[in-house]
Design a protein around this motif. Sequence first.
Motif, mmCIF file in Angstrom:
data_model
loop_
_atom_site.group_PDB
_atom_site.id
_atom_site.type_symbol
_atom_site.label_atom_id
_atom_site.label_comp_id
_atom_site.label_asym_id
_atom_site.label_seq_id
_atom_site.Cartn_x
_atom_site.Cartn_y
_atom_site.Cartn_z
ATOM 1 N N ARG A 29 0.962 -1.186 0.086
ATOM 2 C CA ARG A 29 -0.101 0.026 -0.009
ATOM 3 C C ARG A 29 0.940 1.438 -0.029
ATOM 4 N NH1 ARG A 29 -2.799 -3.306 3.589
ATOM 5 N NH2 ARG A 29 -2.057 -2.320 5.347
ATOM 6 N N SER A 53 -3.167 3.607 -4.480
ATOM 7 C CA SER A 53 -4.486 3.384 -3.732
ATOM 8 C C SER A 53 -5.010 1.886 -4.000
ATOM 9 C CB SER A 53 -5.385 4.304 -4.254
ATOM 10 O OG SER A 53 -5.936 4.025 -5.597
ATOM 11 N N GLY A 54 -4.641 1.362 -5.308
ATOM 12 C CA GLY A 54 -4.906 0.125 -5.581
ATOM 13 C C GLY A 54 -6.191 0.203 -6.295
ATOM 14 N N SER A 55 -6.951 1.485 -6.541
ATOM 15 C CA SER A 55 -8.311 1.483 -7.145
ATOM 16 C C SER A 55 -8.124 1.699 -8.439
ATOM 17 C CB SER A 55 -8.969 2.425 -6.336
ATOM 18 O OG SER A 55 -8.220 3.923 -6.561
ATOM 19 N N LEU A 56 -6.997 2.175 -9.091
ATOM 20 C CA LEU A 56 -6.775 2.360 -10.463
ATOM 21 C C LEU A 56 -5.940 1.711 -11.127
ATOM 22 C CD1 LEU A 56 -6.758 6.316 -10.153
ATOM 23 C CD2 LEU A 56 -8.795 4.932 -10.896
ATOM 24 N N THR A 57 -5.969 1.209 -12.439
ATOM 25 C CA THR A 57 -5.078 0.321 -13.270
ATOM 26 C C THR A 57 -5.051 0.820 -14.584
ATOM 27 O OG1 THR A 57 -6.811 -1.217 -13.851
ATOM 28 C CG2 THR A 57 -5.679 -1.692 -11.774
ATOM 29 N N SER A 70 -3.139 -6.764 -10.346
ATOM 30 C CA SER A 70 -3.772 -6.772 -9.012
ATOM 31 C C SER A 70 -2.718 -6.754 -7.986
ATOM 32 C CB SER A 70 -5.014 -8.067 -8.841
ATOM 33 O OG SER A 70 -4.063 -9.346 -8.814
#
Length: 123
Positions: A29, A53-57, A70
């Motif tokens: 993170r 954030s891990g929310s956008l790729t 992921s």
Amino acid sequence: VQLQASGGGLVQSGGSLRLSCVVSGRTVRSYAFAWFRQAPGKEREFVAGMARSGSLTDYADSVRGRFTISRNSAENTVYLQMSYLQPEDTAVYYCAAVSSAGWPRQGDPYNTWGQGTLVTVSS
């Protein structure tokens, strides 16, 4: 932080592989991540990226719809699921981390790299 990539191998055209990038020293993170690849005789190229954030790729056009980036915070690992592999996907794949919110598509901003894992796709 250190990155340890694995999961490469030999696969037939149309097959699948999952690459893993184990992160040690800091939590996943803390960084944005990307996968790059370099085929023999070619320049290194961006494959996929994920925001801190891990929310956008984000994906290169050549892999969009076939590859998925992921992360698993519990395992502190970043993955690249590759499906419908083609011979042109043959390359050494590298994971990379950068301490920014976003994922540059250029390799220079990344301050930490894994050692690379070879993916070979036979026709």
